[in-house]
Every structure is written in C-alpha cells, then in structure tokens.
Design a protein around this motif. Structure first.
Motif, PDB file in Angstrom:
ATOM      1  N   LEU A   1       0.860  -1.183   0.000  1.00 49.63           N
ATOM      2  CA  LEU A   1       0.000   0.000   0.000  1.00 49.63           C
ATOM      3  C   LEU A   1       0.893   1.229   0.000  1.00 49.63           C
ATOM      4  CD1 LEU A   1      -2.772  -0.650   2.692  1.00 49.63           C
ATOM      5  CD2 LEU A   1      -3.093  -0.474   0.229  1.00 49.63           C
ATOM      6  N   HIS A   2       0.658   2.140  -0.926  1.00 49.52           N
ATOM      7  CA  HIS A   2       1.448   3.361  -0.869  1.00 49.52           C
ATOM      8  C   HIS A   2       0.540   4.568  -0.789  1.00 49.52           C
ATOM      9  CE1 HIS A   2       5.463   2.003  -0.493  1.00 49.52           C
ATOM     10  NE2 HIS A   2       5.260   1.082  -1.416  1.00 49.52           N
ATOM     11  N   ARG A   3       0.338   5.241  -1.891  1.00 48.41           N
ATOM     12  CA  ARG A   3      -0.546   6.389  -1.815  1.00 48.41           C
ATOM     13  C   ARG A   3      -1.985   5.904  -1.745  1.00 48.41           C
ATOM     14  NH1 ARG A   3      -0.422  11.353  -2.963  1.00 48.41           N
ATOM     15  NH2 ARG A   3      -2.185  11.179  -4.358  1.00 48.41           N
ATOM     16  N   VAL A   4      -2.640   6.135  -0.631  1.00 44.65           N
ATOM     17  CA  VAL A   4      -4.046   5.785  -0.535  1.00 44.65           C
ATOM     18  C   VAL A   4      -4.774   7.074  -0.191  1.00 44.65           C
ATOM     19  CG1 VAL A   4      -5.775   4.369   0.598  1.00 44.65           C
ATOM     20  CG2 VAL A   4      -3.475   3.487   0.285  1.00 44.65           C
ATOM     21  N   ASP A   5      -5.561   7.535  -1.147  1.00 43.01           N
ATOM     22  CA  ASP A   5      -6.144   8.857  -1.068  1.00 43.01           C
ATOM     23  C   ASP A   5      -7.643   8.704  -0.825  1.00 43.01           C
ATOM     24  OD1 ASP A   5      -5.941  11.537  -1.201  1.00 43.01           O
ATOM     25  OD2 ASP A   5      -5.958  11.681  -3.386  1.00 43.01           O
ATOM     26  N   LEU A   6      -8.067   8.868   0.421  1.00 43.36           N
ATOM     27  CA  LEU A   6      -9.482   8.664   0.734  1.00 43.36           C
ATOM     28  C   LEU A   6     -10.044   9.887   1.448  1.00 43.36           C
ATOM     29  CD1 LEU A   6      -9.305   5.004   2.124  1.00 43.36           C
ATOM     30  CD2 LEU A   6      -9.950   5.715  -0.181  1.00 43.36           C
ATOM     31  N   SER A   7     -11.319  10.173   1.193  1.00 44.26           N
ATOM     32  CA  SER A   7     -11.961  11.321   1.831  1.00 44.26           C
ATOM     33  C   SER A   7     -12.211  11.041   3.309  1.00 44.26           C
ATOM     34  CB  SER A   7     -13.294  11.609   1.139  1.00 44.26           C
ATOM     35  OG  SER A   7     -14.193  10.547   1.393  1.00 44.26           O
ATOM     36  N   GLY A   8     -12.428  12.101   4.069  1.00 49.01           N
ATOM     37  CA  GLY A   8     -12.764  11.945   5.481  1.00 49.01           C
ATOM     38  C   GLY A   8     -14.038  11.136   5.662  1.00 49.01           C
ATOM     39  N   ALA A   9     -15.025  11.361   4.792  1.00 55.32           N
ATOM     40  CA  ALA A   9     -16.294  10.630   4.899  1.00 55.32           C
ATOM     41  C   ALA A   9     -16.064   9.142   4.671  1.00 55.32           C
ATOM     42  CB  ALA A   9     -17.299  11.170   3.880  1.00 55.32           C
ATOM     43  N   MET A  10     -15.195   8.828   3.710  1.00 53.83           N
ATOM     44  CA  MET A  10     -14.891   7.419   3.426  1.00 53.83           C
ATOM     45  C   MET A  10     -14.183   6.787   4.620  1.00 53.83           C
ATOM     46  SD  MET A  10     -15.011   4.927   1.257  1.00 53.83           S
ATOM     47  CE  MET A  10     -15.240   5.516  -0.424  1.00 53.83           C
ATOM     48  N   ARG A  11     -13.214   7.508   5.185  1.00 60.06           N
ATOM     49  CA  ARG A  11     -12.454   6.946   6.309  1.00 60.06           C
ATOM     50  C   ARG A  11     -13.349   6.751   7.527  1.00 60.06           C
ATOM     51  NH1 ARG A  11      -7.092  10.567   5.345  1.00 60.06           N
ATOM     52  NH2 ARG A  11      -6.518   9.958   7.454  1.00 60.06           N
ATOM     53  N   ASP A  12     -14.283   7.676   7.742  1.00 58.67           N
ATOM     54  CA  ASP A  12     -15.232   7.521   8.857  1.00 58.67           C
ATOM     55  C   ASP A  12     -16.120   6.299   8.654  1.00 58.67           C
ATOM     56  OD1 ASP A  12     -14.253   9.746  10.064  1.00 58.67           O
ATOM     57  OD2 ASP A  12     -15.884  11.082   9.444  1.00 58.67           O
ATOM     58  N   ALA A  13     -16.584   6.127   7.414  1.00 59.98           N
ATOM     59  CA  ALA A  13     -17.479   4.999   7.133  1.00 59.98           C
ATOM     60  C   ALA A  13     -16.737   3.672   7.310  1.00 59.98           C
ATOM     61  CB  ALA A  13     -18.041   5.116   5.715  1.00 59.98           C
ATOM     62  N   LEU A  14     -15.499   3.604   6.821  1.00 61.22           N
ATOM     63  CA  LEU A  14     -14.703   2.377   6.975  1.00 61.22           C
ATOM     64  C   LEU A  14     -14.512   2.056   8.453  1.00 61.22           C
ATOM     65  CD1 LEU A  14     -11.864   3.055   4.354  1.00 61.22           C
ATOM     66  CD2 LEU A  14     -13.713   1.382   4.120  1.00 61.22           C
TER      67      LEU A  14
ATOM     68  N   ARG B   1     -16.333   2.931  11.035  1.00 61.94           N
ATOM     69  CA  ARG B   1     -17.567   2.543  11.701  1.00 61.94           C
ATOM     70  C   ARG B   1     -17.968   1.112  11.313  1.00 61.94           C
ATOM     71  NH1 ARG B   1     -23.069   5.106  10.626  1.00 61.94           N
ATOM     72  NH2 ARG B   1     -24.220   4.379  12.447  1.00 61.94           N
ATOM     73  N   ILE B   2     -17.874   0.817  10.028  1.00 61.31           N
ATOM     74  CA  ILE B   2     -18.255  -0.516   9.556  1.00 61.31           C
ATOM     75  C   ILE B   2     -17.367  -1.592  10.187  1.00 61.31           C
ATOM     76  CG2 ILE B   2     -18.141  -2.069   7.552  1.00 61.31           C
ATOM     77  CD1 ILE B   2     -19.145   0.196   5.826  1.00 61.31           C
ATOM     78  N   LEU B   3     -16.044  -1.360  10.176  1.00 64.00           N
ATOM     79  CA  LEU B   3     -15.146  -2.432  10.613  1.00 64.00           C
ATOM     80  C   LEU B   3     -15.154  -2.610  12.125  1.00 64.00           C
ATOM     81  CD1 LEU B   3     -12.481  -1.965   7.889  1.00 64.00           C
ATOM     82  CD2 LEU B   3     -13.982  -3.923   8.226  1.00 64.00           C
TER      83      LEU B   3
END
Ligand SMILES: [Zn+2]
Length: 271
Positions: free
Chosen positions: A216-229, A231-233
């Motif tokens: 894994l190198h550059r992983v560009d995710l939005s704050g909303a995506m990171r919050d959802a991940l 919460r789900i996990l």
C-alpha cells in the motif's frame, strides 16, 4: 518432552509477572506463542529490550511442559517511532491487541498473518499511508481470517455487483455486509435499511481487503470514506467476531482527544 527452538517473532502482548518477570505473547510465522521472559520486567534485565510491545526479533524458546521460557532474544527492529508518537503508539497498541486476540496459536495461523502484521507496523513507522487506513486494512484481513469478511463487491442479499448499481450501497449491521439500494428500500424499517455510505465504499473495502499491506502506498481517501470504513469495521469485528470492541473504543477515544491535524481530504478511488 523438552525442546529448544528459534523463531522470528513480534511481541504483541506483555504482562508483568511479579517484580522481575514478564509473560510475552509472541506472534510467529505459524501463530501465537506465550513464553516467560525472566528478568525482563527490570530495566537492566538481559531480556528487557526484547520484551517491549511491537519489538521484532529472533527468539530462542525453551519449551518444556506448560509455558515456554525465552532463553535468548536478538532484537532486529526496536520500532522506537511507535513508542514516541502518541497516535502511532495508540494504533500500535490496538493492533497488537487485535493480533493477540484474532490470530490462532501456533501452528494454526493463516499463512499471511505474520507478514501482514509486520507490514502494518512497518507502515505505521513509515508514514506513507494514513495510520487509520493501515488499521482498516489489517482489520479487513482479520475479518477474512475469522470468517466474517463477506465479498464486499456484491450485495449480500441479492448478489448484484455493487459496481453496477447507480445508487450508493448501504451497510447492513444485522447481517454484516453491504446491500444495494434496491434491497435497502425493499425493507420496511430504517434500521433494516442499513447505514448510508459513500458511493465508492464497495471498491475501497474490496481493495483494502485484498491488498498486500506492504505494497500500500498512496491511498487517497476522503474523510467521509475513512469515517465509514472505521464505523463498519469496528461493528463487523465486534458484532460478528467478538474482537476489538473495548480496545477499539480506547483507540478512538485517544485519537478523538488529540488536537486534529490540518485536514488532508482525499478524493477516494477513481475507479
Ligand atoms: Zn441487493
């Protein structure tokens, strides 16, 4: 029978035992093993450097009846950065706890467990990938090892590929997986319709679940995506595998209590 054996390992749990000793849980390539490190609880003890959380090295274990003894240890990675930075230390402690609970005792570990755990600690030190994304990638591996990792690409109710649906999928907290918008709207109560999610979450979950963490190198995710991940996990692991709950809560509280760095909002995957 008594054997002396040598193994590469990472320390994932340290429990002080009396004034002098410590009981270590070591993650090896074939699974967890518990061993007594005599004198390790004293700062000047011969084994004290090898008896710290996240330390990686070569351990010589003496195994008689019951718990083994650490005879010698040669530290190859001290991982100081993980002890000096508050956020990294919190993530490292959480991930060690997760590994100590989720990986089976030797010789039953999934083949990738040791390598992926080492990769996640390397990643925490290296700073190329945000710490929360690294943790999510490891949590997804744990879901798969514990049999609670669905195919994130499809609706768990009707099987439709989520890449082909127009509307964003939802997370079903009762079944533990993603559902398509059609299945969500076909059910009555809001609770059963599941949690609303960012559009590309299915692809992101699948990518992180499949990824070799070392690559894994550059992983560009939005704050909303990171919050959802996140919460789900947290829910998936606690509810369906019974791991992570309290330790994950402690991690989230520590991270939330710290001043937030300037937002670095990514664009999610262009898939
Ligand atoms: Zn569906």
């Amino acid at each position: 029978m008594t054997v002396i054996w040598t193994t590469e390992a990472v320390v994932v749990r340290v429990v002080r035992y009396g004034e002098r000793d410590a009981i270590l849980t070591l993650l090896t390539e074939t699974g967890l093993v518990t061993a007594m490190a005599r004198g390790a609880a004293r700062p000047t003890g011969r084994l004290s450097a090898a008896a710290q959380l996240c330390v990686q090295g070569t351990y010589v274990l003496y195994q008689g009846r019951g718990m083994g003894d650490v005879r010698q240890a040669e530290v190859t990675r001290q991982r100081r950065a993980l002890h000096e930075d508050v956020v990294k230390a919190a993530y490292a402690a959480y991930l060690c706890d997760l590994a100590a609970r989720a990986v089976p005792e030797r010789p039953d570990a999934p083949p990738a467990a040791y390598r992926q755990f080492v990769a996640v600690l390397d990643g925490l030190e290296a700073d190329h990938v945000p710490v929360d994304v690294l943790a999510r990638a490891f949590e997804l591996k744990v879901c798969a090892w514990l049999g609670v990792g669905p195919d994130w690409r499809v609706c768990i109710r009707c099987g439709v590929p989520l890449a082909e649906t127009r509307e964003a999928p939802r997370y079903d907290p009762f079944e533990g997986g993603l559902i398509c918008a059609d299945c969500a709207s076909a059910t009555g109560s809001a609770a059963v319709r599941g949690w609303p999610l960012p559009r590309k979450i299915s692809a992101v979950l699948h990518l992180l679940a499949q990824a070799d963490i070392a690559k894994l190198h550059r992983v560009d995710l939005s704050g909303a995506m990171r919050d959802a991940l996140s919460r789900i996990l947290a829910h998936q692991l606690q509810e369906f595998a019974g791991v992570g709950g309290r330790a994950r809560q402690v991690l989230d509280e520590i991270v939330a209590s710290l001043p937030h760095p300037p937002a670095e909002d990514g664009r999610d995957l262009d898939t």
